[in-house]
Design an enzyme around this catalytic site. Structure first.
Site, mmCIF file in Angstrom:
data_model
loop_
_atom_site.group_PDB
_atom_site.id
_atom_site.type_symbol
_atom_site.label_atom_id
_atom_site.label_comp_id
_atom_site.label_asym_id
_atom_site.label_seq_id
_atom_site.Cartn_x
_atom_site.Cartn_y
_atom_site.Cartn_z
ATOM 1 N N ASN A 158 7.154 -3.620 6.368
ATOM 2 C CA ASN A 158 8.317 -3.819 5.203
ATOM 3 C C ASN A 158 9.647 -3.705 6.116
ATOM 4 O OD1 ASN A 158 9.402 -1.117 5.398
ATOM 5 N ND2 ASN A 158 7.515 -0.542 3.793
ATOM 6 N N GLN A 213 14.605 -8.120 -2.803
ATOM 7 C CA GLN A 213 15.124 -9.310 -2.031
ATOM 8 C C GLN A 213 14.226 -10.278 -1.586
ATOM 9 O OE1 GLN A 213 16.342 -6.156 -1.500
ATOM 10 N NE2 GLN A 213 17.724 -6.587 -3.246
ATOM 11 N N GLY A 214 12.832 -10.098 -1.533
ATOM 12 C CA GLY A 214 12.388 -11.067 -1.252
ATOM 13 C C GLY A 214 11.371 -10.961 0.148
ATOM 14 N N ASP A 225 5.276 -1.682 -12.307
ATOM 15 C CA ASP A 225 5.070 -0.613 -11.344
ATOM 16 C C ASP A 225 4.869 -1.460 -9.933
ATOM 17 O OD1 ASP A 225 3.608 1.081 -9.834
ATOM 18 O OD2 ASP A 225 1.857 1.385 -10.996
ATOM 19 N N ASP A 263 0.950 -4.800 -0.395
ATOM 20 C CA ASP A 263 -0.259 -5.245 0.062
ATOM 21 C C ASP A 263 -0.766 -6.676 -0.597
ATOM 22 O OD1 ASP A 263 -0.701 -2.821 1.639
ATOM 23 O OD2 ASP A 263 -1.305 -1.704 0.151
ATOM 24 N N SER A 292 1.624 -8.728 -8.959
ATOM 25 C CA SER A 292 0.993 -7.395 -8.645
ATOM 26 C C SER A 292 1.850 -6.221 -9.558
ATOM 27 C CB SER A 292 1.131 -6.882 -7.232
ATOM 28 O OG SER A 292 0.883 -5.573 -7.148
ATOM 29 N N GLY A 303 -0.686 0.251 -11.706
ATOM 30 C CA GLY A 303 -1.601 -0.062 -10.234
ATOM 31 C C GLY A 303 -1.556 -1.146 -9.644
#
Length: 155
Positions: free
Chosen positions: A37, A71-72, A93, A99, A129, A134
């Site tokens: 990241n 921001q992508g 969330d 991941d 996601s 979760g």
């Protein structure tokens, strides 16, 4: 693994004490796709901005992909730079979004897709996601998953 023709990928975890930089840089020489990241990338590269981190880390790894949250994501493969903005979703969330991005990116990567396509699918998976609590719940609902991916042009 490389001698067998396999590719490797790595997503580090944060090191708040910043003790792993030298060890990770040694490992990166054997990695094909690096997926940190933005904070991890900047810390590891010893810089303050994503563009400098991308430039620095791309000297060590063939494909560097930096996840930048809302921001992508940006990537560099050789001399080519790629970027994709995040999808316009209202997150429920964000746990597991990074991941999920990795899974989407690598899914396309192992199919031989272009880096831009890998980035776009990674962003779609990360966005999906965040629509449920979760890290994996949004993927379990087949109808929700397919509708989301279709709506965002990634079906």
């Amino acid at each position: 693994m490389k001698q067998s023709g396999l590719t490797t990928s790595l997503d580090t975890n944060d090191d708040p004490e910043n003790l792993w930089a030298a060890d990770v840089k040694d490992v990166l020489k054997s990695v094909d796709v690096f997926l940190p990241n933005e904070q991890e990338a900047c810390r590891l590269a010893g810089v303050r901005d994503v563009e400098s981190a991308l430039e620095s880390l791309s000297r060590l790894v063939s494909i560097v992909v930096i996840k930048c949250g809302a921001q992508g994501a940006v990537a560099k493969h050789g001399s080519k730079r790629f970027s994709v903005p995040a999808l316009p979703v209202e997150p429920v969330d964000t746990v597991g979004a990074g991941d999920s991005f990795n899974a989407g990116f690598l899914h396309k990567f192992i199919q031989g897709s272009a880096v831009q396509d890998c980035l776009e699918f990674g962003i779609a998976c990360a966005g999906l996601s965040t629509t449920r609590t979760g890290g994996t719940e949004a993927f379990r609902d087949h109808q929700h998953r397919e509708s989301f991916l279709h709506h965002h042009g990634r079906a």
